[in-house]
Each structure stands twice: as C-alpha cells, then as structure tokens.
Design an enzyme around this catalytic site. Structure first.
Site, PDB file in Angstrom:
ATOM      1  N   GLY A 295      64.108 -24.581  43.164  1.00 54.18           N
ATOM      2  CA  GLY A 295      64.246 -26.021  42.934  1.00 54.18           C
ATOM      3  C   GLY A 295      64.986 -26.333  41.650  1.00 54.18           C
ATOM      4  O   GLY A 295      65.336 -25.430  40.869  1.00 54.18           O
ATOM      5  N   ASP A 296      65.289 -27.615  41.453  1.00 53.53           N
ATOM      6  CA  ASP A 296      65.956 -28.118  40.248  1.00 53.53           C
ATOM      7  C   ASP A 296      67.329 -27.488  40.012  1.00 53.53           C
ATOM      8  O   ASP A 296      67.777 -27.339  38.875  1.00 53.53           O
ATOM      9  CB  ASP A 296      65.077 -27.898  38.997  1.00 53.53           C
ATOM     10  CG  ASP A 296      63.745 -28.591  39.126  1.00 53.53           C
ATOM     11  OD1 ASP A 296      63.698 -29.649  39.778  1.00 53.53           O
ATOM     12  OD2 ASP A 296      62.754 -28.075  38.589  1.00 53.53           O
TER      13      ASP A 296
ATOM     14  N   LYS B 298      70.641 -30.557  42.815  1.00 57.55           N
ATOM     15  CA  LYS B 298      70.976 -31.124  44.134  1.00 57.55           C
ATOM     16  C   LYS B 298      71.369 -32.597  44.024  1.00 57.55           C
ATOM     17  O   LYS B 298      72.332 -33.045  44.638  1.00 57.55           O
ATOM     18  CB  LYS B 298      69.760 -30.976  45.081  1.00 57.55           C
ATOM     19  CG  LYS B 298      69.379 -29.520  45.340  1.00 57.55           C
ATOM     20  CD  LYS B 298      68.103 -29.399  46.149  1.00 57.55           C
ATOM     21  CE  LYS B 298      66.855 -29.804  45.425  1.00 57.55           C
ATOM     22  NZ  LYS B 298      66.445 -28.911  44.333  1.00 57.55           N
TER      23      LYS B 298
ATOM     24  N   LYS C 235      72.669 -34.323  41.593  1.00 59.77           N
ATOM     25  CA  LYS C 235      74.006 -34.521  41.031  1.00 59.77           C
ATOM     26  C   LYS C 235      75.075 -34.312  42.109  1.00 59.77           C
ATOM     27  O   LYS C 235      75.999 -35.116  42.257  1.00 59.77           O
ATOM     28  CB  LYS C 235      74.251 -33.551  39.859  1.00 59.77           C
ATOM     29  CG  LYS C 235      75.712 -33.576  39.476  1.00 59.77           C
ATOM     30  CD  LYS C 235      76.198 -32.624  38.433  1.00 59.77           C
ATOM     31  CE  LYS C 235      77.724 -32.560  38.574  1.00 59.77           C
ATOM     32  NZ  LYS C 235      78.429 -32.021  37.440  1.00 59.77           N
TER      33      LYS C 235
ATOM     34  N   GLY D  88      62.396 -34.247  41.923  1.00 60.25           N
ATOM     35  CA  GLY D  88      62.952 -35.087  40.863  1.00 60.25           C
ATOM     36  C   GLY D  88      64.432 -34.761  40.818  1.00 60.25           C
ATOM     37  O   GLY D  88      64.817 -33.679  40.388  1.00 60.25           O
ATOM     38  N   HIS D  89      65.253 -35.641  41.358  1.00 60.68           N
ATOM     39  CA  HIS D  89      66.696 -35.380  41.464  1.00 60.68           C
ATOM     40  C   HIS D  89      67.435 -36.250  40.456  1.00 60.68           C
ATOM     41  O   HIS D  89      67.403 -37.476  40.546  1.00 60.68           O
ATOM     42  CB  HIS D  89      67.182 -35.656  42.894  1.00 60.68           C
ATOM     43  CG  HIS D  89      66.602 -34.688  43.890  1.00 60.68           C
ATOM     44  ND1 HIS D  89      66.911 -34.697  45.222  1.00 60.68           N
ATOM     45  CD2 HIS D  89      65.740 -33.657  43.727  1.00 60.68           C
ATOM     46  CE1 HIS D  89      66.260 -33.719  45.834  1.00 60.68           C
ATOM     47  NE2 HIS D  89      65.530 -33.086  44.953  1.00 60.68           N
TER      48      HIS D  89
ATOM     49  N   GLN E 214      63.331 -29.390  46.723  1.00 61.53           N
ATOM     50  CA  GLN E 214      62.820 -28.070  46.328  1.00 61.53           C
ATOM     51  C   GLN E 214      63.901 -27.005  46.545  1.00 61.53           C
ATOM     52  O   GLN E 214      65.065 -27.316  46.423  1.00 61.53           O
ATOM     53  CB  GLN E 214      61.512 -27.724  47.078  1.00 61.53           C
ATOM     54  CG  GLN E 214      60.320 -28.574  46.672  1.00 61.53           C
ATOM     55  CD  GLN E 214      60.276 -29.948  47.308  1.00 61.53           C
ATOM     56  OE1 GLN E 214      60.333 -30.054  48.515  1.00 61.53           O
ATOM     57  NE2 GLN E 214      60.190 -30.989  46.512  1.00 61.53           N
TER      58      GLN E 214
ATOM     59  N   GLY F 182      57.956 -33.171  33.037  1.00 60.15           N
ATOM     60  CA  GLY F 182      58.264 -32.795  31.655  1.00 60.15           C
ATOM     61  C   GLY F 182      57.818 -31.383  31.317  1.00 60.15           C
ATOM     62  O   GLY F 182      57.970 -30.929  30.182  1.00 60.15           O
TER      63      GLY F 182
ATOM     64  N   ASP G 263      78.040 -24.271  32.226  1.00 59.52           N
ATOM     65  CA  ASP G 263      78.195 -24.542  30.783  1.00 59.52           C
ATOM     66  C   ASP G 263      77.007 -24.050  29.954  1.00 59.52           C
ATOM     67  O   ASP G 263      77.155 -23.801  28.755  1.00 59.52           O
ATOM     68  CB  ASP G 263      78.379 -26.049  30.558  1.00 59.52           C
ATOM     69  CG  ASP G 263      77.236 -26.857  31.152  1.00 59.52           C
ATOM     70  OD1 ASP G 263      77.056 -26.798  32.382  1.00 59.52           O
ATOM     71  OD2 ASP G 263      76.499 -27.514  30.391  1.00 59.52           O
TER      72      ASP G 263
ATOM     73  N   VAL H 140      79.985 -28.112  35.456  1.00 57.27           N
ATOM     74  CA  VAL H 140      80.117 -27.740  34.039  1.00 57.27           C
ATOM     75  C   VAL H 140      79.456 -28.759  33.102  1.00 57.27           C
ATOM     76  O   VAL H 140      79.762 -28.815  31.916  1.00 57.27           O
ATOM     77  CB  VAL H 140      81.601 -27.533  33.650  1.00 57.27           C
ATOM     78  CG1 VAL H 140      82.176 -26.322  34.357  1.00 57.27           C
ATOM     79  CG2 VAL H 140      82.435 -28.786  33.971  1.00 57.27           C
TER      80      VAL H 140
HETATM   81  P1  GDP Z   1      67.507 -31.218  41.469  1.00 54.88           P
HETATM   82  O1  GDP Z   1      66.032 -31.366  41.602  1.00 54.88           O
HETATM   83  O2  GDP Z   1      68.039 -30.035  42.216  1.00 54.88           O
HETATM   84  O3  GDP Z   1      68.267 -32.467  41.799  1.00 54.88           O
HETATM   85  O4  GDP Z   1      67.785 -30.909  39.919  1.00 54.88           O
HETATM   86  P2  GDP Z   1      67.069 -31.632  38.657  1.00 54.88           P
HETATM   87  O5  GDP Z   1      67.648 -32.973  38.507  1.00 54.88           O
HETATM   88  O6  GDP Z   1      65.596 -31.513  38.731  1.00 54.88           O
HETATM   89  O7  GDP Z   1      67.511 -30.657  37.495  1.00 54.88           O
HETATM   90  C1  GDP Z   1      68.846 -30.397  37.199  1.00 54.88           C
HETATM   91  C2  GDP Z   1      69.108 -30.813  35.743  1.00 54.88           C
HETATM   92  O8  GDP Z   1      70.314 -30.253  35.299  1.00 54.88           O
HETATM   93  C3  GDP Z   1      69.251 -32.317  35.559  1.00 54.88           C
HETATM   94  O9  GDP Z   1      68.773 -32.670  34.292  1.00 54.88           O
HETATM   95  C4  GDP Z   1      70.760 -32.520  35.664  1.00 54.88           C
HETATM   96  O10 GDP Z   1      71.213 -33.685  34.952  1.00 54.88           O
HETATM   97  C5  GDP Z   1      71.257 -31.275  34.980  1.00 54.88           C
HETATM   98  N1  GDP Z   1      72.545 -30.758  35.454  1.00 54.88           N
HETATM   99  C6  GDP Z   1      73.061 -30.747  36.709  1.00 54.88           C
HETATM  100  N2  GDP Z   1      74.228 -30.071  36.730  1.00 54.88           N
HETATM  101  C7  GDP Z   1      74.454 -29.650  35.464  1.00 54.88           C
HETATM  102  C8  GDP Z   1      75.481 -28.876  34.857  1.00 54.88           C
HETATM  103  O11 GDP Z   1      76.417 -28.414  35.478  1.00 54.88           O
HETATM  104  N3  GDP Z   1      75.355 -28.613  33.507  1.00 54.88           N
HETATM  105  C9  GDP Z   1      74.309 -29.079  32.777  1.00 54.88           C
HETATM  106  N4  GDP Z   1      74.268 -28.781  31.483  1.00 54.88           N
HETATM  107  N5  GDP Z   1      73.318 -29.816  33.329  1.00 54.88           N
HETATM  108  C10 GDP Z   1      73.388 -30.081  34.639  1.00 54.88           C
HETATM  109  P1  IMO Z   2      63.247 -30.584  43.338  1.00 56.23           P
HETATM  110  O1  IMO Z   2      63.575 -31.258  44.652  1.00 56.23           O
HETATM  111  C1  IMO Z   2      60.971 -27.517  41.251  1.00 56.23           C
HETATM  112  C2  IMO Z   2      56.991 -26.607  42.830  1.00 56.23           C
HETATM  113  C3  IMO Z   2      55.794 -26.952  41.948  1.00 56.23           C
HETATM  114  C4  IMO Z   2      54.825 -25.877  42.386  1.00 56.23           C
HETATM  115  C5  IMO Z   2      55.105 -25.749  43.883  1.00 56.23           C
HETATM  116  C6  IMO Z   2      54.160 -26.549  44.775  1.00 56.23           C
HETATM  117  O2  IMO Z   2      63.327 -31.483  42.161  1.00 56.23           O
HETATM  118  O3  IMO Z   2      64.029 -29.323  43.201  1.00 56.23           O
HETATM  119  P2  IMO Z   2      53.916 -29.138  45.335  1.00 56.23           P
HETATM  120  O4  IMO Z   2      53.654 -30.310  44.438  1.00 56.23           O
HETATM  121  O5  IMO Z   2      55.172 -29.228  46.118  1.00 56.23           O
HETATM  122  O6  IMO Z   2      52.747 -28.805  46.197  1.00 56.23           O
HETATM  123  O7  IMO Z   2      54.084 -27.889  44.316  1.00 56.23           O
HETATM  124  O8  IMO Z   2      56.422 -26.210  44.068  1.00 56.23           O
HETATM  125  N1  IMO Z   2      57.911 -27.730  43.100  1.00 56.23           N
HETATM  126  C7  IMO Z   2      59.113 -27.870  42.539  1.00 56.23           C
HETATM  127  N2  IMO Z   2      59.731 -27.128  41.587  1.00 56.23           N
HETATM  128  N3  IMO Z   2      61.613 -28.548  41.825  1.00 56.23           N
HETATM  129  C8  IMO Z   2      61.031 -29.278  42.793  1.00 56.23           C
HETATM  130  O9  IMO Z   2      61.686 -30.239  43.479  1.00 56.23           O
HETATM  131  C9  IMO Z   2      59.701 -28.975  43.165  1.00 56.23           C
HETATM  132  N4  IMO Z   2      58.832 -29.496  44.045  1.00 56.23           N
HETATM  133  C10 IMO Z   2      57.747 -28.719  44.006  1.00 56.23           C
HETATM  134  O10 IMO Z   2      56.127 -26.857  40.584  1.00 56.23           O
HETATM  135  O11 IMO Z   2      55.167 -24.652  41.787  1.00 56.23           O
HETATM  136 MG    MG Z   3      64.325 -31.502  40.374  1.00 54.30          MG
END
Ligand code: GDP
Ligand code: IMO
Ligand code: MG
Length: 424
Positions: A13-14, A17, A19, A41-42, A222, A300, A331, A410
């Site tokens: 996850g994170d 996606k 962006k 959290g996107h 995720q 957080g 980057d 980047v």
């Molecule tokens: P998602 O859940 O897959 O949508 O990703 P999140 O938003 O939870 O986490 C990605 C984080 O990386 C966010 O704070 C974005 O603003 C940041 N981000 C995305 N692409 C880049 C990148 O290429 N470089 C940097 N430095 N940050 C990025």
């Molecule tokens: P995005 O879409 C990162 C993780 C939780 C925990 C496990 C189970 O932003 O990438 P849950 O609340 O789904 O039962 O938690 O999955 N988790 C994530 N980790 N990004 C996410 O979503 C996540 N959604 C759930 O931290 O380990």
């Molecule tokens: Mg996220």
C-alpha cells in the site's frame, strides 16, 4: 466495446496510487474504486494544494469526470460526509459526478468498535489495522449479515437495528468502553449526505459505459501484499486488492480488463504488523522515512521502510497480470550512494526466487547493489534528462521483472511525472 484499465499497488500500500490516478484521469471517462474503504488514504498534490482521499476515487479533480464507488467498496457514511464537506468547501462539488453502488456495504459504528475489540484481544499478534471497521464489515458481507447502501432506501432503521443488536451481543465479550450515541449521530448525519448522491447499479453503469466506448479506470486500494488471499496472511486487509478484485468489485468480466498498471515505490514501505524481509532498521531506513515523508496519510503512523523486493514484485506481477509498471518516489533515492534490490530470499534450506508460503521463514534477503545517481530528480522534465545511473537502475528492474516501466514519478506533484517508452 472498451475495456477497463486497472491501476493497483504491488507492495504493502501507499505506493502513490492516488497521485497517478489523478494524472491519468484526463484519458478516461469514468474512474471507479472497486474494493477497500476508508482504510485507504490516497494523496494528490497539484497547484500547491494537497488532498487526501479515503473513499472517494482520485478522479474527481480533473475535467469533471464521473467517479463511481463500486459494489466491492465498504463505506462509512460519517467519514464519507467529512470527505464530501471538505471537498465542497475547497470548491470541488461532487453531487452530480460521484455515483455510488447500491451494493456497496456500509461500515457501521459498531463495526469500528468490533475492529478495536478484536485488535486488543489479539494482543501481541495484532494486525495493526487502521481501526476503520474494515474486517468486521467484510465479515458481515461474507456471512450475509451486511447492510448495503441500497438498504438506505427501504426499511433502513429496522435493518440497522437488527445488525447493531448482533454486534452489541458480540461486544459484550470484550472490555471496551464506548459512546455509541455520539458515533451514531455522526453516522446518521452521514447517511443524510449519502442520500444526496445517486445510488446506481454500478455493474450496469460500468458495462454500459464500456459499450458506449467510454474508457474506465479502476483504482485499487491497499496493495497486493495486503490481499486477503495472496498477501502476508493474516497480516493483510479483508478484501481482494488484486486485479481480479476489480472484476468482482465492479461487475466487469475478466475478458473486459485491458491494461493492468502495477505501481511500486523505488524502495518499499509497510504500515502495521507483519513480515517485511527487506525492512531496514539502520540509518538508511531512517533516511528513506525522512526523505520520503513516510508517515501514514490517515493515521500519521511512521511507515516501516526498506529496499525494493523483486521477489515480492515478481509475485505481484504474476497474480495481477501486470502489463505496465509505474515506479514511484524515485527522487527519494536521490542522495543514496548505492541502492539495493532484493533478488532472492535465503531460507533455512537454500535460496529461493519465489514467494514462500510464509514470509516469516525468510532468513535474509539476497541483494544486488547498484550505484545511486546522486542528483536532484525533482525538476527533471523528460526521460532524456535522466542520469545514467537511473537508466541503468530502470534497465536492471525491467530485466528482472520482464515488464516495461512506462512511468517514473519524481515528486508528489501531478507535474512531477515522467512517461517512458511512449510511441509518438
Ligand atoms: P496511495 O495510498 O497509494 O495513494 O499513496 P499515499 O498517498 O498513501 O502515499 C504516497 C505518498 O507519497 C503521498 O504523500 C504522496 O504525495 C507522495 N508521493 C507520490 N509520488 C511521489 C514521488 O514520486 N515522490 C515523492 N517524494 N513523493 C511522492
Ligand atoms: P492505501 O490504499 C497501507 C494495512 C493496515 C494493516 C492492514 C489491515 O492508502 O494504500 P485494515 O484496516 O485494512 O483491516 O488493516 O492493512 N492497510 C494499509 N496500509 N495503505 C493502505 O491503503 C492500507 N489499508 C490498510 O495498516 O496493516
Ligand atoms: Mg495510502
């Protein structure tokens, strides 16, 4: 007839996606979420503004496109209202552009309480969930006790009370203090907000769109390593995050899936408990966390950081049928003298290059080390400006993964996105 392109995370996850969905939105007519809920959290950044979306698809900021919350999603009306209110306030009205599947399941306040109770009861073995009631809501869906968006239109209170009574019975087994009245008042206010949106049979909506030559982008939440079947079970979420989840979560036939965009960070992160073979506990891990701002966008919580894991990526590419790879956060590696990539796992009885049944059994990752580029990528405008070492790293990854990397990110801003291998 058009096909649905799917964008999904290949790690834990994170990956970024949100962006990329925002970047790709102009190419599509409809953007749809197919699983997960406000555990997601996107984050999107553009024109100096930053938004974090939880349940609303990331296609709402570009060009008035229709966004759909599909049947595979679980929705908490209280959190949904917060999101809608914040977007309205910032000048992004949604009412005529966001449509919600009648078959999406509702996360009730008591689901969130059960999530907390189950986690506490697990003690040391806790999953580290986001506490958003995801597991209990999907459990009710599968055990056929769930409440759906469509229920709001018919005898809702009675259905709500039946489900709530079951939950309260379960909660008696746990020592949890709670104020349900307060939670319920926010929740029912959220239901009123929900009612202002169009509830649709999203499977018909999406298939009709495809028939009418409208392009559809499915946005995963995720990542593959959190998939309930293929992830590091039991430290996973409760839905199918893989490509097949877009078929069941939107009502799209497998033959109507087009491109599968697999997105990964140039390194790797994880939030919550569970195995993570390439996790770093040294100053390199600290550097990745600091430079990458690796703290949960919703909770957080500091994210665990490590090197990219190609064994896990190969596996994720296989189960999803990935056709194009997107590499994010390049980057963040700007200042590293050398970069490591895990190509195999050392197990008790030898080396393997495939995903074992239990990731906990990996003794140590086997790394290949490559030179870093040691320059600032954040202002790079095109592939031609890539430093030699970055090109060598990309070539190495493409060789290992056998899928083209067609996008390199980047920086967090929409504009900091470089496309590769594009035909003129
Ligand atoms: P998602 O859940 O897959 O949508 O990703 P999140 O938003 O939870 O986490 C990605 C984080 O990386 C966010 O704070 C974005 O603003 C940041 N981000 C995305 N692409 C880049 C990148 O290429 N470089 C940097 N430095 N940050 C990025
Ligand atoms: P995005 O879409 C990162 C993780 C939780 C925990 C496990 C189970 O932003 O990438 P849950 O609340 O789904 O039962 O938690 O999955 N988790 C994530 N980790 N990004 C996410 O979503 C996540 N959604 C759930 O931290 O380990
Ligand atoms: Mg996220």
């Amino acid at each position: 007839m058009k096909k649905v392109d799917v964008l999904l995370g290949l790690q834990w996850g994170d990956e970024g996606k949100g962006k990329v969905v925002d970047v790709l939105t102009p190419q599509y007519g409809v953007v749809a979420r197919f699983q997960g809920g406000p555990n997601a959290g996107h984050t999107l950044e553009f024109e100096g503004k930053k938004f974090v979306l939880r349940s609303i698809p990331s296609g709402i900021f570009q060009g008035g496109k229709v966004n759909v919350i599909g049947n595979g999603v679980v929705l908490n009306p209280a959190l949904f209202k917060e999101e809608v209110d914040a977007l309205e306030k910032s000048g992004h009205p949604l009412y005529d552009r966001l449509k919600i599947s009648k078959k999406a399941h509702l996360i009730m306040p008591t689901h969130c309480l059960l999530d907390q109770a189950y986690e506490t009861a697990k003690g040391k073995g806790k999953i580290g969930t986001t506490g958003k009631g995801i597991g209990p809501t999907y459990t009710d869906k599968i055990s056929r006790n769930g409440l759906r968006v469509g229920d709001i239109l018919n005898n809702f209170e009675e259905k709500y009370n039946v489900a709530k009574a079951k939950h309260l019975e379960l909660l008696k087994n746990y020592n949890l203090e709670y104020n349900l009245e307060e939670l319920e008042s926010e929740w029912f206010a959220g239901v009123e907000t929900l009612k202002k949106f169009e509830f649709i049979d999203s499977e018909h909506y999406i298939n009709d769109a495809l028939k009418n030559k409208t392009t559809v982008l499915a946005e995963g939440a995720q990542g593959t390593m959190l998939d309930v079947d293929f992830g590091s079970y039991p430290f996973v979420t409760s839905s199918n995050t893989v490509c097949a989840g877009s078929c069941t979560g939107l009502g799209v036939a497998p033959k109507n899936i087009g491109e599968v965009f697999g997105i990964f960070k140039a390194y790797c992160t994880r939030v919550g408990s569970g195995p993570f073979p390439t996790e770093l506990f040294d100053k390199d891990g600290e550097r990745l966390r600091e430079k990458g701002h690796e703290f949960g966008s919703v909770t957080g919580r500091p994210r665990r950081c490590g090197w990219v894991d190609l064994v896990a990526l190969r596996y994720a590419i296989m189960v999803n049928g990935v056709t194009q790879l997107f590499m994010m956060k390049a980057d963040v590696l700007d200042e590293f003298e050398t970069i490591k990539a895990c190509v195999a796992y050392k197990m008790a009885d030898g080396e393997i290059e495939y995903m074992p049944y239990d990731l906990e059994e990996v003794v140590e990752p086997i790394y290949v080390e490559l030179p870093g580029w040691q320059c600032d990528l954040t202002k790079v405008q095109s592939e031609n400006e890539f430093p030699e070492e970055l090109n060598a790293y990309l070539d190495f990854l493409e060789d290992e993964l056998q899928v083209p990397i067609t996008l390199v990110s980047v920086g967090p801003d929409r504009a900091q996105t470089i496309f590769r291998h594009q035909e003129d």
